[in-house]
Design a protein around this motif. Structure first.
Motif, PDB file in Angstrom:
ATOM      1  N   UNK A  66      24.715 -35.791 -52.851  1.00 17.04           N
ATOM      2  CA  UNK A  66      24.778 -35.051 -51.765  1.00 17.04           C
ATOM      3  C   UNK A  66      25.161 -35.811 -50.570  1.00 17.04           C
ATOM      4  N   UNK A  67      26.182 -35.636 -49.897  1.00 16.40           N
ATOM      5  CA  UNK A  67      26.437 -36.502 -48.689  1.00 16.40           C
ATOM      6  C   UNK A  67      25.049 -36.391 -47.635  1.00 16.40           C
ATOM      7  N   UNK A  68      24.606 -37.384 -47.114  1.00 18.36           N
ATOM      8  CA  UNK A  68      23.488 -37.550 -46.053  1.00 18.36           C
ATOM      9  C   UNK A  68      23.757 -38.173 -45.019  1.00 18.36           C
ATOM     10  N   UNK A  69      25.084 -38.822 -44.844  1.00 16.32           N
ATOM     11  CA  UNK A  69      25.247 -39.607 -43.577  1.00 16.32           C
ATOM     12  C   UNK A  69      26.863 -39.880 -43.453  1.00 16.32           C
ATOM     13  N   UNK A  70      27.415 -39.896 -42.450  1.00 19.44           N
ATOM     14  CA  UNK A  70      28.831 -40.010 -42.038  1.00 19.44           C
ATOM     15  C   UNK A  70      29.149 -41.137 -41.430  1.00 19.44           C
ATOM     16  N   UNK A  71      30.198 -41.748 -41.719  1.00 18.73           N
ATOM     17  CA  UNK A  71      30.788 -42.745 -40.765  1.00 18.73           C
ATOM     18  C   UNK A  71      31.602 -42.289 -39.874  1.00 18.73           C
ATOM     19  N   UNK A  74      35.090 -40.618 -40.631  1.00 23.31           N
ATOM     20  CA  UNK A  74      35.119 -39.564 -41.619  1.00 23.31           C
ATOM     21  C   UNK A  74      35.636 -38.126 -41.265  1.00 23.31           C
ATOM     22  N   UNK A  75      36.649 -37.610 -41.859  1.00 22.42           N
ATOM     23  CA  UNK A  75      36.895 -36.266 -41.566  1.00 22.42           C
ATOM     24  C   UNK A  75      37.144 -35.327 -42.924  1.00 22.42           C
ATOM     25  N   UNK A  76      36.819 -34.169 -42.754  1.00 21.97           N
ATOM     26  CA  UNK A  76      36.835 -33.215 -43.891  1.00 21.97           C
ATOM     27  C   UNK A  76      35.628 -33.022 -44.569  1.00 21.97           C
ATOM     28  N   UNK A  77      34.612 -33.890 -44.355  1.00 23.45           N
ATOM     29  CA  UNK A  77      33.473 -33.631 -45.297  1.00 23.45           C
ATOM     30  C   UNK A  77      32.352 -33.562 -44.137  1.00 23.45           C
ATOM     31  N   UNK A  78      31.169 -32.932 -44.525  1.00 27.57           N
ATOM     32  CA  UNK A  78      30.109 -32.913 -43.717  1.00 27.57           C
ATOM     33  C   UNK A  78      28.822 -33.242 -44.601  1.00 27.57           C
ATOM     34  N   UNK A  79      27.443 -33.325 -43.791  1.00 24.83           N
ATOM     35  CA  UNK A  79      26.440 -33.791 -44.255  1.00 24.83           C
ATOM     36  C   UNK A  79      26.053 -32.414 -45.134  1.00 24.83           C
ATOM     37  N   UNK A  80      25.632 -32.353 -46.479  1.00 23.50           N
ATOM     38  CA  UNK A  80      25.237 -31.549 -47.545  1.00 23.50           C
ATOM     39  C   UNK A  80      26.096 -31.279 -48.290  1.00 23.50           C
ATOM     40  N   UNK A  81      27.350 -31.681 -48.322  1.00 28.46           N
ATOM     41  CA  UNK A  81      28.510 -31.485 -49.172  1.00 28.46           C
ATOM     42  C   UNK A  81      28.199 -32.270 -50.628  1.00 28.46           C
ATOM     43  N   UNK A  82      28.353 -31.547 -51.656  1.00 32.04           N
ATOM     44  CA  UNK A  82      28.180 -32.240 -52.954  1.00 32.04           C
ATOM     45  C   UNK A  82      29.576 -32.740 -53.483  1.00 32.04           C
ATOM     46  N   UNK A  83      29.478 -34.005 -54.044  1.00 31.53           N
ATOM     47  CA  UNK A  83      30.906 -34.574 -54.099  1.00 31.53           C
ATOM     48  C   UNK A  83      30.592 -35.581 -55.388  1.00 31.53           C
ATOM     49  N   UNK A  84      31.591 -35.879 -56.031  1.00 30.45           N
ATOM     50  CA  UNK A  84      31.916 -36.933 -57.046  1.00 30.45           C
ATOM     51  C   UNK A  84      32.615 -38.051 -56.353  1.00 30.45           C
ATOM     52  N   UNK A  85      32.500 -39.334 -56.767  1.00 32.02           N
ATOM     53  CA  UNK A  85      33.207 -40.276 -56.311  1.00 32.02           C
ATOM     54  C   UNK A  85      34.171 -40.970 -57.207  1.00 32.02           C
ATOM     55  N   UNK A  86      35.523 -41.041 -56.818  1.00 30.89           N
ATOM     56  CA  UNK A  86      36.533 -41.601 -57.718  1.00 30.89           C
ATOM     57  C   UNK A  86      36.451 -43.047 -57.701  1.00 30.89           C
ATOM     58  N   UNK A  87      36.094 -43.663 -59.107  1.00 25.22           N
ATOM     59  CA  UNK A  87      36.052 -45.207 -59.034  1.00 25.22           C
ATOM     60  C   UNK A  87      37.533 -46.054 -58.674  1.00 25.22           C
ATOM     61  N   UNK A  88      38.784 -45.362 -58.913  1.00 29.00           N
ATOM     62  CA  UNK A  88      39.972 -46.080 -59.073  1.00 29.00           C
ATOM     63  C   UNK A  88      40.876 -45.515 -57.690  1.00 29.00           C
ATOM     64  N   UNK A  89      40.043 -45.471 -56.589  1.00 37.00           N
ATOM     65  CA  UNK A  89      40.682 -45.139 -55.517  1.00 37.00           C
ATOM     66  C   UNK A  89      40.816 -46.103 -54.285  1.00 37.00           C
ATOM     67  N   UNK A  90      40.602 -45.634 -52.930  1.00 38.65           N
ATOM     68  CA  UNK A  90      40.902 -46.402 -51.787  1.00 38.65           C
ATOM     69  C   UNK A  90      39.780 -47.771 -51.915  1.00 38.65           C
ATOM     70  N   UNK A  91      38.734 -47.318 -52.056  1.00 45.39           N
ATOM     71  CA  UNK A  91      37.417 -48.524 -52.106  1.00 45.39           C
ATOM     72  C   UNK A  91      37.697 -49.151 -53.459  1.00 45.39           C
TER      73      UNK A  91
END
Length: 320
Positions: A66-71, A74-91
């Motif tokens: 669950x997202x708890x803080x934003x840089x 960051x656009x399109x997401x907010x605190x409280x959103x439930x997410x998975x993280x793609x391990x082969x993306x930008x980072x």
């Protein structure tokens, strides 16, 4: 916060107290809820002193929370959103080149986030980010499995079970090669028409690697002594997709490549993950997995290395 870290010198992973992460402008902070355990975690411990850019390294690359803080950017997401993280993306991949998700909190680039639909179990959300994405991408996007194709799946483990089911859903006739006969019922429940212990049983023309077999596509999720067997079993014009890295090198007969294709597949995309989430939410893909507590991650990796895991292990963080 607590984090499971590889310290170097091939030592076992251990729990340490580390500072909470701070987000860069394009990162979010995720309160971890589930993290999958993967053979790649073991591989990176075995080669980590030269593979990881710094030590100690917090491991874990199959992450959901669950997202708890934003840089600030960051656009399109907010605190409280439930997410998975793609391990082969930008980072660069978390748990390998940047601190991973075997910790209470994780910093991840917002462009690598997949939205978890309401109602999807977070263990499934976590394992879909690598085991799911990698297997699905290899079968559907690289292998282009479709109706009418005869498809072989080598290895019915954490990846193969998802790849096999994706091929069945695409309308292919799916065959499985898996040494562990106790998982054959799972393969058959997923829609496989038959199972064999060894892919060399698929060679239909006297084992002649140049003659070719009857398969349109074989996806090798094992990568031990299996690649040559896959090449022998596919027909002229067929394709072998290599995913598994069970051995660092392998030898194949030159003649077995003629008129055939072999292609490696690595990772996938956020879109792959979200397509899988939709299929999992509908119950179309139901991989076998076992949940363990955060404090048993080290023990879980030992079990995984010893081959004592069916499907996937997922650490759950609860209210940590």
């Amino acid at each position: 916060m607590k984090a499971w870290q590889y310290m170097g010198d091939h030592a076992p992973i251990q729990v340490n107290e580390v500072p909470d992460p701070e987000p860069s402008p394009t990162q979010v902070i995720i309160d971890m809820r589930a993290a999958g355990l993967c053979h790649s975690d073991i591989m990176y411990m075995e080669t980590g002193d030269r593979a990881m850019p710094f030590l100690p390294m917090t491991q874990g690359h199959e992450n959901a929370g669950v997202i708890s803080a934003l840089g600030s950017e960051v656009t399109g997401f907010q605190v409280g959103d439930v997410v998975g993280v793609c391990p082969s993306g930008v980072q660069l991949p978390t748990g390998m080149f940047t601190p991973g998700g075997f910790a209470d909190k994780l910093a991840a680039d917002y462009r690598d986030l997949a939205r978890v639909p309401e109602g999807l179990d977070l263990s499934l959300a976590a394992l879909a980010t690598d085991a799911g994405m990698t297997s699905y991408h290899a079968m559907i996007k690289v292998g282009e499995a479709t109706a009418g194709m005869k498809v072989g799946v080598i290895g019915f483990g954490g990846l193969g079970q998802i790849g096999a089911r994706a091929a069945v859903l695409a309308g292919a006739e799916v065959h499985v090669a898996e040494t562990k006969e106790d998982v054959w019922p799972l393969a058959q429940a997923a829609g496989a028409v038959d199972c064999v212990r060894d892919a060399d049983e698929w060679a239909t023309v006297g084992g002649n690697p140049m003659a070719g077999g009857s398969f349109d596509l074989i996806v090798d999720y094992a990568g031990f002594d299996t690649t040559q067997k896959a090449l022998t079993a596919i027909k002229r014009g067929g394709k072998v997709v290599q995913v598994g890295l069970g051995r660092p090198t392998f030898t194949i007969a030159t003649s077995s490549i003629l008129g055939k294709t072999i292609e490696g597949s690595l990772g996938g995309t956020v879109e792959d993950i979200e397509e899988l989430y939709a299929l999992m939410l509908k119950g179309e893909i139901r991989p076998a997995y076992e949940e363990i507590a955060f404090d048993r991650i080290g023990e879980g990796l030992d079990r995984l290395k010893a081959g004592k895991v069916t499907g996937r292990l997922v650490a759950r963080f609860g209210d940590r």
